[in-house]
Design a protein around this motif. Structure first.
Motif, PDB file in Angstrom:
ATOM      1  N   VAL A  23       0.855  -1.184   0.000  1.00 20.62           N
ATOM      2  CA  VAL A  23       0.000   0.000   0.000  1.00 20.62           C
ATOM      3  C   VAL A  23       0.898   1.244   0.000  1.00 20.62           C
ATOM      4  O   VAL A  23       1.828   1.351   0.795  1.00 20.62           O
ATOM      5  N   GLU A  24       0.615   2.153  -0.907  1.00 18.96           N
ATOM      6  CA  GLU A  24       1.436   3.372  -0.991  1.00 18.96           C
ATOM      7  C   GLU A  24       1.305   4.207   0.276  1.00 18.96           C
ATOM      8  O   GLU A  24       0.287   4.133   0.963  1.00 18.96           O
ATOM      9  N   ARG A  25       2.316   4.996   0.534  1.00 21.09           N
ATOM     10  CA  ARG A  25       2.285   5.871   1.713  1.00 21.09           C
ATOM     11  C   ARG A  25       2.633   7.288   1.313  1.00 21.09           C
ATOM     12  O   ARG A  25       3.451   7.495   0.416  1.00 21.09           O
ATOM     13  N   MET A  26       2.026   8.237   1.976  1.00 20.10           N
ATOM     14  CA  MET A  26       2.263   9.639   1.634  1.00 20.10           C
ATOM     15  C   MET A  26       2.079  10.476   2.894  1.00 20.10           C
ATOM     16  O   MET A  26       1.185  10.193   3.693  1.00 20.10           O
ATOM     17  N   SER A  27       2.917  11.477   3.069  1.00 17.62           N
ATOM     18  CA  SER A  27       2.718  12.333   4.243  1.00 17.62           C
ATOM     19  C   SER A  27       1.516  13.249   3.980  1.00 17.62           C
ATOM     20  O   SER A  27       1.179  13.529   2.821  1.00 17.62           O
ATOM     21  N   TRP A  28       0.933  13.718   5.046  1.00 21.77           N
ATOM     22  CA  TRP A  28      -0.202  14.631   4.937  1.00 21.77           C
ATOM     23  C   TRP A  28       0.178  15.867   4.116  1.00 21.77           C
ATOM     24  O   TRP A  28      -0.554  16.315   3.237  1.00 21.77           O
TER      25      TRP A  28
END
Ligand code: ASP
Length: 609
Positions: A268-273
């Motif tokens: 699952v991709e992750r991204m900061s807010w």
């Protein structure tokens, strides 16, 4: 026995068997001297054939739509087969029948394509639930429920019920309250979530808890909200963020596999807010498609570490861009040939009150390599090309640009991106893209009260590296205009949201488990010691008795089901939902209560207008 088989069961192999079916009459069709009936139950539809011999009995006991009918006879191979239904090869040659109950004519047709409007179907929800389309949704919901329980059980989670009549749990909405007859003048609050209970269960040593549970939030309802909704609520002890992310992305993958047969094998991709806001203007980005935001101008204090393209539109004397705090572009693929009518329509679209922009600037990147724009007067073709290139536009694309105040413009560009994605067919119901959004700010600034509020809830811990900043600084905001310079503005939360196709389907955090830090958090939110004790004394008390490190998450069960079912409305996946004003139109609730009830509660009604 009322029946030997269901209405979805008979096949060619059953021909010549003597069977009895029971169900509802969907249609009655008379052909000369014979009568056909489609009999329906939860499992399907079977055709019944009444021969001439039964006509006298039928005349005496005429059948109508939704009558409950029991019919016995022989299974017969149909001459005219219906390939659209699983029982379509056979029919039942009725020998005898009994009307088990009559029905008045239903207010709408109980078929996939019904003629009933929303309100009517909600009023007669028990009839609407007979429809295949609604039944399929509830079946999917049950499948998601079962898969969730299977997975969590395998992982050693224990389902533990928590009470509904409680004290306020702050999740950012108003509480529904219930008066206590035995304690006159006092009220319970219905849980906005079981948050404090699941944390107490961690203190009690039940290190893996879950519940598929109702939550109650009194908020102004948007189309996709319900005042009571269901969460898959989970908590684990002795975990760090990474452990929680792994455990629960595997839950969602397991549900996909079990319910939809989809192998979601990629990580699952992750991204900061911050990155989500920068690239998509949204903390729950739909990453099924690109069309990312190009930030041409933006406030430095919000995106301090960003240097890209900050001066692309400067110096052209174009008042709209010069005066704007923020200017953002998106490159819409393949739309350079939009007509004047189409660009006008888009301009009207962004001017709608829900979007709230003053106008729309566009650049057409023509197939022949030339550029045409609504601001040709101010920008040379070379400059237009530079902007279009920076937005990632290719020949044939249309660049759309919005300008204005930061928050509104970012939000509007995000909406425009989603709208264009939808119009161009990039948001497919059968494509699923998960994303973790991480590193949210711990606090949000509440302007009216000039104080901090918890972005998630007050039990969320700061990132370990930000704990000192939190402890060593005074939360008071001396200069409201410069609140962003306060050290608290940069504290990141140990929190995470799971996003599916642009919808937040779950959110949680690693919790505070030390009494002193929890007190500091309450203090930061403007609660003095007395209020802390009054509202959360039980939790602070529990933290004195060996609270383990813990964290968890809650998924919006209704929404998860609706997305998996390819629908935008969670109502379609709830057996008895409320309407947009929070009413149950079938029950006619909420409604007034008896004087006797008021007397018992020792309450006198004095409604303010
Ligand atoms: N209780 C939180 C919520 O309802 C979820 C969590 O932090 O576990 O959003």
């Amino acid at each position: 026995m009322f029946r030997t088989h269901t209405c979805g069961e008979l096949r060619a192999a059953d021909v010549n068997q003597e069977v009895t079916l029971a169900g509802w009459v969907q249609t009655v069709r008379k052909f000369g001297s014979i009568t056909f009936v489609d009999l329906r139950d939860r499992y399907g539809i079977t055709q019944l054939l009444f021969s001439e011999a039964l006509n006298a009995q039928l005349d005496e006991n005429p059948l109508g739509r939704e009558f409950v009918l029991q019919a016995t006879g022989k299974v017969n191979e149909r001459s005219n087969k219906n390939k659209n239904i699983p029982t379509g090869d056979v029919e039942l040659l009725v020998e005898s029948f009994t009307i088990l109950n009559k029905s008045v004519t239903p207010p709408f047709t109980i078929q996939d394509d019904t003629d009933g409007g929303d309100d009517l179907r909600m009023k007669y929800r028990y009839l609407d639930l007979r429809r295949n389309a609604v039944k399929k949704n509830l079946e999917l919901r049950y499948a998601v429920n079962r898969a969730t329980r299977d997975y969590l059980h395998q992982q050693n989670f224990m389902d533990i019920e928590t009470p509904f009549l409680i004290k306020s749990t702050p999740e950012g909405a108003r509480d529904f309250v219930v008066p206590s007859r035995m304690n006159p003048g006092e009220f319970y609050a219905l849980p906005q979530s079981p948050q404090t209970f699941k944390q107490l269960l961690m203190v009690s040593g039940y290190d893996r808890y879950y519940q598929i549970v109702k939550c109650f939030r009194d908020e102004d309802l948007r189309a996709d909200r319900q005042p009571e909704f269901t969460q898959i609520d989970c908590e684990m002890a002795f975990v760090k963020q990474e452990d929680v992310l792994n455990m629960f992305e595997n839950l969602i993958k397991y549900i996909f596999k079990t319910v939809k047969g989809i192998d979601y094998s990629e990580a699952v991709e992750r991204m900061s807010w911050q990155e989500a806001m920068w690239q998509y203007g949204n903390d729950k980005p739909d990453i099924r498609f690109g069309m990312k935001l190009l930030n041409i101008k933006y406030p430095r204090h919000v995106f301090a570490d960003k240097e890209e393209n900050a001066h692309l539109v400067d110096g052209a004397d174009f008042q709209v861009f010069d005066a704007a705090e923020t200017v953002i572009a998106i490159a819409v693929p393949g739309c350079s040939e939009y007509t004047r009518k189409q660009t006008d329509e888009l301009t009207e679209w962004v001017k709608r009150p829900q979007i709230g922009m003053k106008g729309l600037v566009f650049i057409k990147c023509n197939a022949d390599g030339t550029y045409k724009s609504s601001v040709d007067k101010f920008y040379s073709e070379e400059k237009l090309k530079a902007i279009a290139d920076a937005a990632g536009a290719k020949a044939g694309d249309l660049v759309l640009i919005l300008a204005g105040a930061e928050e509104r413009t970012r939000k509007a560009t995000s909406e425009l991106r989603l709208e264009m994605g939808k119009r161009l067919g990039f948001r497919k119901d059968d494509e699923f893209k998960l994303l973790w959004v991480l590193d949210f700010p711990l606090f949000e600034y509440a302007e009216e009260e000039n104080r901090w509020v918890a972005r998630h809830h007050p039990f969320t811990s700061p990132k370990p590296s930000d704990i000192d900043t939190m402890i060593n600084n005074n939360p008071a905001i001396e200069n409201a205009a410069e609140y962003l310079k306060h050290p608290y503005a940069n504290i990141k939360a140990n929190a995470y949201d799971m996003v599916l196709n642009g919808n937040e389907i779950g959110g949680g955090s690693i919790r505070i488990y030390q009494k002193e830090l929890q007190q500091k958090m309450f203090e930061a939110l403007g609660m003095d010691a007395e209020e802390q004790q009054h509202k959360f004394g039980f939790l602070l008390g529990a933290f004195e008795y060996g609270a383990p490190p813990h964290g968890g998450i809650a998924f919006g069960f209704d929404r998860l089901c609706s997305i998996m079912g390819g629908s935008e409305s969670i109502r379609d996946f709830i057996a008895f939902p409320k309407n947009n004003s929070g009413r149950d139109v079938m029950l006619d609730a909420p409604s007034a209560i008896d004087d006797k009830q008021f007397t018992e509660l020792q309450i006198k009604l004095d409604l303010k207008d």
